[in-house]
Design a protein around this motif. Structure first.
Motif, PDB file in Angstrom:
ATOM      1  N   UNK A 114       0.851  -1.188   0.000  1.00 15.27           N
ATOM      2  CA  UNK A 114       0.000   0.000   0.000  1.00 15.27           C
ATOM      3  C   UNK A 114       0.883   1.233   0.000  1.00 15.27           C
ATOM      4  N   UNK A 115       0.590   2.182  -0.850  1.00  8.82           N
ATOM      5  CA  UNK A 115       1.349   3.413  -0.816  1.00  8.82           C
ATOM      6  C   UNK A 115       0.723   4.342   0.212  1.00  8.82           C
ATOM      7  N   UNK A 116       1.422   4.570   1.312  1.00 11.92           N
ATOM      8  CA  UNK A 116       0.864   5.332   2.431  1.00 11.92           C
ATOM      9  C   UNK A 116       0.637   6.788   2.069  1.00 11.92           C
ATOM     10  N   UNK A 117      -0.338   7.422   2.711  1.00 16.45           N
ATOM     11  CA  UNK A 117      -0.614   8.836   2.447  1.00 16.45           C
ATOM     12  C   UNK A 117       0.426   9.750   3.098  1.00 16.45           C
ATOM     13  N   UNK A 118       0.240  11.052   2.921  1.00 20.53           N
ATOM     14  CA  UNK A 118       1.154  12.031   3.512  1.00 20.53           C
ATOM     15  C   UNK A 118       0.879  12.294   4.987  1.00 20.53           C
ATOM     16  N   UNK A 119      -0.041  11.554   5.581  1.00 23.52           N
ATOM     17  CA  UNK A 119      -0.396  11.674   7.004  1.00 23.52           C
ATOM     18  C   UNK A 119      -0.475  13.111   7.487  1.00 23.52           C
ATOM     19  N   UNK A 120       0.471  13.536   8.341  1.00 21.45           N
ATOM     20  CA  UNK A 120       0.327  14.865   8.968  1.00 21.45           C
ATOM     21  C   UNK A 120       0.363  15.999   7.958  1.00 21.45           C
ATOM     22  N   UNK A 121       0.832  15.735   6.731  1.00 20.28           N
ATOM     23  CA  UNK A 121       0.883  16.795   5.732  1.00 20.28           C
ATOM     24  C   UNK A 121      -0.271  16.732   4.750  1.00 20.28           C
ATOM     25  N   UNK A 122      -1.199  15.810   4.967  1.00 20.89           N
ATOM     26  CA  UNK A 122      -2.298  15.632   4.032  1.00 20.89           C
ATOM     27  C   UNK A 122      -3.600  15.999   4.733  1.00 20.89           C
ATOM     28  N   UNK A 123      -4.321  17.004   4.213  1.00 23.33           N
ATOM     29  CA  UNK A 123      -5.523  17.463   4.913  1.00 23.33           C
ATOM     30  C   UNK A 123      -6.513  16.336   5.186  1.00 23.33           C
ATOM     31  N   UNK A 124      -6.551  15.320   4.313  1.00 27.86           N
ATOM     32  CA  UNK A 124      -7.523  14.251   4.499  1.00 27.86           C
ATOM     33  C   UNK A 124      -7.087  13.284   5.599  1.00 27.86           C
ATOM     34  N   UNK A 125      -5.787  13.221   5.889  1.00 28.51           N
ATOM     35  CA  UNK A 125      -5.290  12.211   6.810  1.00 28.51           C
ATOM     36  C   UNK A 125      -4.727  12.781   8.108  1.00 28.51           C
ATOM     37  N   UNK A 126      -4.514  14.086   8.166  1.00 26.43           N
ATOM     38  CA  UNK A 126      -3.833  14.667   9.330  1.00 26.43           C
ATOM     39  C   UNK A 126      -4.576  14.346  10.624  1.00 26.43           C
ATOM     40  N   UNK A 127      -5.915  14.530  10.596  1.00 23.40           N
ATOM     41  CA  UNK A 127      -6.672  14.271  11.821  1.00 23.40           C
ATOM     42  C   UNK A 127      -6.580  12.791  12.189  1.00 23.40           C
ATOM     43  N   UNK A 128      -6.547  11.939  11.167  1.00 27.39           N
ATOM     44  CA  UNK A 128      -6.436  10.508  11.450  1.00 27.39           C
ATOM     45  C   UNK A 128      -5.109  10.164  12.095  1.00 27.39           C
ATOM     46  N   UNK A 129      -4.035  10.840  11.695  1.00 26.62           N
ATOM     47  CA  UNK A 129      -2.767  10.518  12.356  1.00 26.62           C
ATOM     48  C   UNK A 129      -2.841  10.852  13.839  1.00 26.62           C
ATOM     49  N   UNK A 130      -3.534  11.949  14.164  1.00 29.54           N
ATOM     50  CA  UNK A 130      -3.651  12.300  15.583  1.00 29.54           C
ATOM     51  C   UNK A 130      -4.587  11.330  16.305  1.00 29.54           C
ATOM     52  N   UNK A 131      -5.664  10.946  15.630  1.00 33.43           N
ATOM     53  CA  UNK A 131      -6.581   9.974  16.238  1.00 33.43           C
ATOM     54  C   UNK A 131      -5.829   8.675  16.531  1.00 33.43           C
ATOM     55  N   UNK A 132      -5.071   8.199  15.543  1.00 31.55           N
ATOM     56  CA  UNK A 132      -4.359   6.930  15.735  1.00 31.55           C
ATOM     57  C   UNK A 132      -3.298   7.063  16.821  1.00 31.55           C
ATOM     58  N   UNK A 133      -2.635   8.206  16.869  1.00 29.05           N
ATOM     59  CA  UNK A 133      -1.647   8.423  17.928  1.00 29.05           C
ATOM     60  C   UNK A 133      -2.333   8.348  19.290  1.00 29.05           C
ATOM     61  N   UNK A 134      -3.511   8.961  19.379  1.00 30.37           N
ATOM     62  CA  UNK A 134      -4.235   8.951  20.644  1.00 30.37           C
ATOM     63  C   UNK A 134      -4.704   7.544  20.988  1.00 30.37           C
ATOM     64  N   UNK A 135      -5.118   6.808  19.970  1.00 30.01           N
ATOM     65  CA  UNK A 135      -5.536   5.424  20.199  1.00 30.01           C
ATOM     66  C   UNK A 135      -4.358   4.626  20.760  1.00 30.01           C
ATOM     67  N   UNK A 136      -3.194   4.838  20.160  1.00 31.72           N
ATOM     68  CA  UNK A 136      -2.013   4.114  20.639  1.00 31.72           C
ATOM     69  C   UNK A 136      -1.755   4.418  22.108  1.00 31.72           C
ATOM     70  N   UNK A 137      -1.843   5.702  22.447  1.00 29.98           N
ATOM     71  CA  UNK A 137      -1.493   6.064  23.813  1.00 29.98           C
ATOM     72  C   UNK A 137      -2.573   5.725  24.832  1.00 29.98           C
ATOM     73  N   UNK A 138      -3.831   5.849  24.477  1.00 31.14           N
ATOM     74  CA  UNK A 138      -4.865   5.791  25.506  1.00 31.14           C
ATOM     75  C   UNK A 138      -5.725   4.548  25.551  1.00 31.14           C
ATOM     76  N   UNK A 139      -5.642   3.703  24.510  1.00 26.12           N
ATOM     77  CA  UNK A 139      -6.375   2.435  24.603  1.00 26.12           C
ATOM     78  C   UNK A 139      -5.965   1.650  25.858  1.00 26.12           C
TER      79      UNK A 139
END
Lengths: 281, 434, 292
Positions: C142-167
């Motif tokens: 899979x070719x990964x997106x630009x994550x924090x630099x991509x408007x469509x994915x930036x919020x998801x990178x933060x959501x996933x980071x939070x999931x990692x830390x707080x689950x």
């Protein structure tokens, strides 16, 4: 019989799936930490590459640098003072308040419990300026005691809610019997009730410890060179030079190591404590 | 069981208590030590962290007879701390790196005018050797001197000479050539992108945008402080940036200076506009995989033979108006730290601010990018506006401009909205009253 | 009416804690509340009373509503994933597994990491060129997106980071709860020949319900306030796609230096949260037990 012969392979498969899922969870939990660790051991040139460098000659240079050539040991010391101080102040106070709030019921008490939650919800950055004003007036800027007081106060709602759950499980008759035997109310609490909820106290202390250990925002503004803790010190190596990233990684490992040990030793208590109290809302 | 457990807990409690008491005792001892001897005054210093300033702090610490307490923290944090402390009149800091905020801080009465000190200590700190143009243009406010310039850096064009030579390319002279070169050197499947850009909202984006805007003949404000980014130059600037983004790494909107630098050092990008302070690290084998392969040039102009206006930045050390130390001493600490010998030693980190050093051919020879820096200033590298409103509105403005690059807004609409953000603030602050 | 005993207990047990709270928090809180009615620009010591002007400004401010939307999306997604994932992992851990102690330790670890440090680690993991997330995605084709630099994915990178830390927090609480599921109903279910799924649905989940609610409330409140990760990972960008309420509040207070306006925003945030959480507690706990 029939059931069993069909079930056996299915059980094995299910078991394999469970292990696989666990393995995935463990890998995901560990990977960022593994990355921080290896980054701190790599030459900066090899640390941020595509594809990642898997095999490298480890160097302790970054660790040596931050621990020997910067005041990191002093920051660690500050962190310990702040953390221990917070636990020692926050837990006894929180336990006592929780005991009272679990023993008595009334409308004002319910309102109080709810307002405690609201304290937790308030955006903390807004309190920075007033805190700064108070700290300056009281000549407490850049002292451990200031940070301890603030963190302990912010920790009260959580400690109280957590401990109250434990105290609710203690039969009311216990302290009452002790008081009939001639104990004062405080003696009944300390000698009879407290030993029963010891696992809960332990859990609350652990959470408080973590809370204080990780506090960042207030320490950032309210400490200078005297009382600055590790969490703030790590964030200081901003962005300008790429070696700073390696130092940040080494710092991150430094701040993680005690926590890893801590959790490894204490996780049993965490679970046991929470099991005991079953966290009554 | 319970009894034993309880006693065990108490013992642990006692242990903790002893630890804490011991810790406090140590602390008190440490805290008391300086006051007990009291001979050495403590000078408090705050600035952002970057190699040139680290060097100054090291030298400052060697000043005899003082104890230096230095805080070097990221730019945002340093600014926050200074603003909170100074706005409450706190004497927490003596020496501060005020840089572009000098006029703002001076206007608010937070800085000590240095003219009397200069008059008195002119010889001692060799004041006349310090570039008077920098003092006049950057470190003065309403005719008074509030700072000592400690470094000058500009952004210029970094490019991979090896890749350019192999492809038969020359460093671009115009924006169109830049786009073409970036396109030619982009091989996304091999993880090589044409150009690095620094587009994270805030000062990162501002640095890049300022260059395109001015090079296309525009600017942030006109001479009456009217905001002028919603203009033809603004449209051209954003259009070019959007075009170049096609040949930049996919997450370039999250790039701050450090990401751009790593991208260059890892060979991920073939060219880009970067700060002078990053040039030395390109040849540092500890951090870079492109040692000896990066060359420097003046950034492209809009058209052939046109001017190019990249960002120039000058650092200043100021003295807090609330300092409790002897101002003469503090001024001497700054002046002696910025000595000729020290500047000669550190010329690789930034352009020195003493004329005797910048004019020294030996120094020019030693660091090849100092030439590029000098050419860059000659070509038109300039400072950004230093009014407080510029920095206060910067995050919102650049966030809005970013939306023009992501396609969330059409480019003219993004410019219109960004202009409104800035204009509203200027109106509110009473710039357009008459 | 409080009895004499209760009044004495109040003095001994409650007053010390509340005194600390009052001394430390009440003045700053009151100061902040008061400030919300003033025009206070940090560099200028003079303040002017402006009544409700700050509140009017914020309610008319597009950026506020946008930030509220971002925060709501973040909170909803992060908390939902964390709770579902947390329960699933807790059930896994509750099965008979080898190296239990090691696994427990590792699984709980992210919870204990300093958020500012976790943000830094996550920023590196989600870097789209040399970060490990995209590297592994690449291995999977899979070719990964630009994550924090991509408007469509930036919020998801933060959501996933939070999931990692707080689950792990959810895991911990639910796991602890599972340890104390009463034995009798479980045995009764087994005797009745209930399948594992049925046991879970009818015996275990009802028992876990109050715990899940507790976790839901605590996590929602903390997620609603998210700041550190946003600050470290994206700075609110690209554009304003990850600008949460608290981050916007920070920008107002320390970039624009509008302390009065920022205080008003804080008060509004507090009101919103109190209403939501209050309604939640009221609906769920009251119905559950008749009291809380």
């Amino acid at each position: 019989m029939v059931n069993r012969s069909v079930g056996a392979p299915r059980v094995v498969l299910a078991r394999a799936l469970v292990y696989l899922a666990l393995l995935a969870v463990v890998a995901v939990s560990l990977f960022p930490i593994y990355f921080a660790l290896t980054t701190s051991l790599k030459q900066t040139r090899d640390a941020f590459t595509t594809p990642p460098t898997w095999i490298f000659t480890p160097t302790l240079e970054h660790h040596r640098f931050i621990w020997l050539e910067t005041p990191f040991p002093r920051y660690l010391f500050n962190t310990l003072v702040i953390t221990i101080g917070t636990v020692l102040l926050s837990i006894p106070l929180g336990c006592m308040a929780a005991y009272y709030l679990a023993r008595y019921r009334s409308r004002p008490i319910q309102v109080l419990l709810f307002s405690l939650l609201a304290v937790r919800a308030f955006p903390r950055i807004l309190l920075l300026v007033p805190f700064f004003l108070v700290a300056r007036a009281a000549q407490l800027y850049d002292t451990h005691i200031l940070i301890i007081l603030i963190i302990a106060a912010f920790n009260q709602p959580f400690a109280i809610w957590l401990m109250r759950g434990f105290f609710l499980d203690v039969p009311r008759e216990l302290p009452e019997a002790a008081m009939i035997d001639g104990c004062s109310s405080f003696q009944a609490f300390r000698r009879v009730v407290l030993p029963v909820v010891r696992p809960g106290v332990f859990t609350a202390a652990l959470f408080t410890f973590l809370f204080a250990y990780n506090e960042f925002l207030y320490c950032l503004i309210l400490t200078g060179s005297d009382a600055k803790p590790l969490s703030v010190a790590i964030a200081q190596y901003g962005a300008e030079k790429i070696e700073y990233w390696s130092w940040s990684a080494a710092g991150a490992v430094g701040i993680l190591a005690p926590i890893v040990l801590f959790i490894a030793v204490m996780q049993r208590h965490l679970v046991k404590g929470l099991t005991f109290g079953t966290l009554k809302g | 069981m319970t009894r034993r457990a309880w006693r065990f807990g108490r013992r642990r409690g006692v242990l903790c208590l002893i630890l804490l008491v011991g810790a406090s005792a140590l602390l008190i001892a440490r805290g008391a030590a300086p006051t007990a001897w009291a001979a050495e005054p403590t000078v408090h210093y705050i600035s952002h962290r970057f190699p040139m300033l680290e060097f100054w702090v090291k030298k400052m610490g060697e000043y005899p007879g003082i104890k230096l307490e230095a805080e070097l923290i990221p730019f945002d944090q340093a600014l926050e701390k200074m603003q909170i402390h100074l706005s409450q009149g706190a004497s927490t800091y003596d020496i501060m790196a005020t840089d572009a905020f000098l006029p703002t801080f001076a206007e608010r009465g937070w800085l000590m005018p240095l003219d009397p000190l200069i008059a008195k200590l002119r010889q001692a700190v060799e004041w006349d050797d310090i570039d008077p143009i920098l003092v006049r243009d950057v470190c003065s406010y309403k005719g008074k001197v509030y700072g000592v310039p400690n470094l000058a850096i500009s952004m210029f064009f970094f490019y991979r000479k090896d890749l350019f030579d192999a492809a038969g390319l020359k460093p671009p002279a115009t924006m169109d050539e830049w786009i073409a070169a970036a396109k030619a050197l982009t091989m996304a499947d091999k993880k090589q992108y044409g150009t690095a850009m620094t587009l994270k909202a805030g000062d990162g984006f501002q640095n890049d945008f300022t260059y395109y805007l001015r090079t296309y003949g525009g600017d942030w404000y006109d001479k009456d402080w009217k905001v002028t980014i919603d203009s033809e130059a603004g449209v051209k600037a954003l259009t070019t940036m959007k075009e170049l983004m096609k040949y930049a790494p996919p997450n370039v909107l999250a790039f701050h200076n450090d990401e751009s630098t790593v991208a260059m050092q890892q060979g991920l990008t073939a060219m880009g506009l970067l700060w002078q302070s990053r040039a030395l690290a390109m040849d540092n084998a500890q951090v870079s995989k492109v040692v000896g392969k990066v060359s420097f040039a003046v950034p492209p102009a809009a058209t052939k033979g046109g001017k190019s206006h990249a960002r120039l930045a000058v650092g200043c050390y100021s003295i807090s108006a609330f300092t409790k130390n002897d101002p003469e001493l503090v001024f001497q600490v700054i002046g002696k730290t910025l000595s000729k010998a020290n500047m000669r030693e550190s010329a690789g980190l930034a352009t020195p601010t003493r004329l005797s050093v910048t004019r020294d051919p030996e120094v020019m020879q030693k660091f090849r990018f100092i030439r590029a820096a000098a050419d860059n200033v000659q070509a038109g590298a300039r400072l950004v506006p230093s009014n407080p409103e510029f920095s206060e509105a910067m995050l919102q403005t650049t966030q809005t401009l970013q939306k023009g690059l992501t396609g969330e807004l059409a480019i003219p609409e993004a410019l219109k909205r960004a202009q409104k953000v800035m204009s509203d603030l200027m109106t509110e602050k009473g710039y357009y009253k008459k | 009416m409080a009895s004499r005993q209760q009044r004495r207990d109040r003095l001994i047990f409650l007053v010390p804690s509340m005194t600390v709270l009052a001394v430390i928090l009440v003045y700053p809180l009151a100061y902040s509340l008061g400030l919300s009615f003033y025009n206070y620009y940090l560099p200028v010591p003079r303040t002017t009373f402006v009544g409700l002007e700050n509140f009017r400004f914020i309610l008319a401010d597009d950026a506020f509503w946008e930030a509220l939307g971002v925060t709501a999306r973040f909170t909803g997604a992060a908390v939902a994933i964390e709770v579902v994932l947390g329960i699933a992992v807790a059930l896994l851990l509750d099965a008979r597994i080898p190296c239990r102690r090691f696994v427990n330790t590792v699984v709980l670890l992210p919870m204990a990491i300093t958020p500012a440090v976790a943000g830094l680690l996550m920023r590196w993991m989600f870097e789209s060129n040399w970060g490990l997330v995209n590297y592994f995605l690449g291995l999977a084709g899979v070719r990964g997106p630009g994550w924090t630099g991509d408007p469509a994915w930036a919020l998801w990178s933060i959501i996933l980071a939070d999931v990692w830390q707080n689950t792990p927090f959810v895991i911990l609480v639910v796991y602890a709860g599972l340890q104390s599921v009463p034995v009798e109903p479980l045995e009764a279910a087994m005797v009745d020949g209930a399948s594992r799924a049925q046991t879970l649905a009818h015996v275990v989940f009802p028992f876990l319900r109050p715990l899940v609610l507790f976790v839901l409330i605590i996590r929602s409140m903390d997620a609603f306030r998210i700041f550190d990760q946003v600050f470290v990972m994206t700075g609110g960008g690209p554009g304003t796609t990850t600008q949460t309420i608290t981050f916007y509040n920070y920008v107002m207070a320390f970039r624009q230096l509008r302390m009065g306006r920022a205080s008003a925003l804080g008060v509004i945030t507090l009101l919103i949260l109190s209403l939501v959480i209050g309604a939640w507690i009221y609906l769920l706990y009251r119905r559950e037990k008749g009291e809380w």
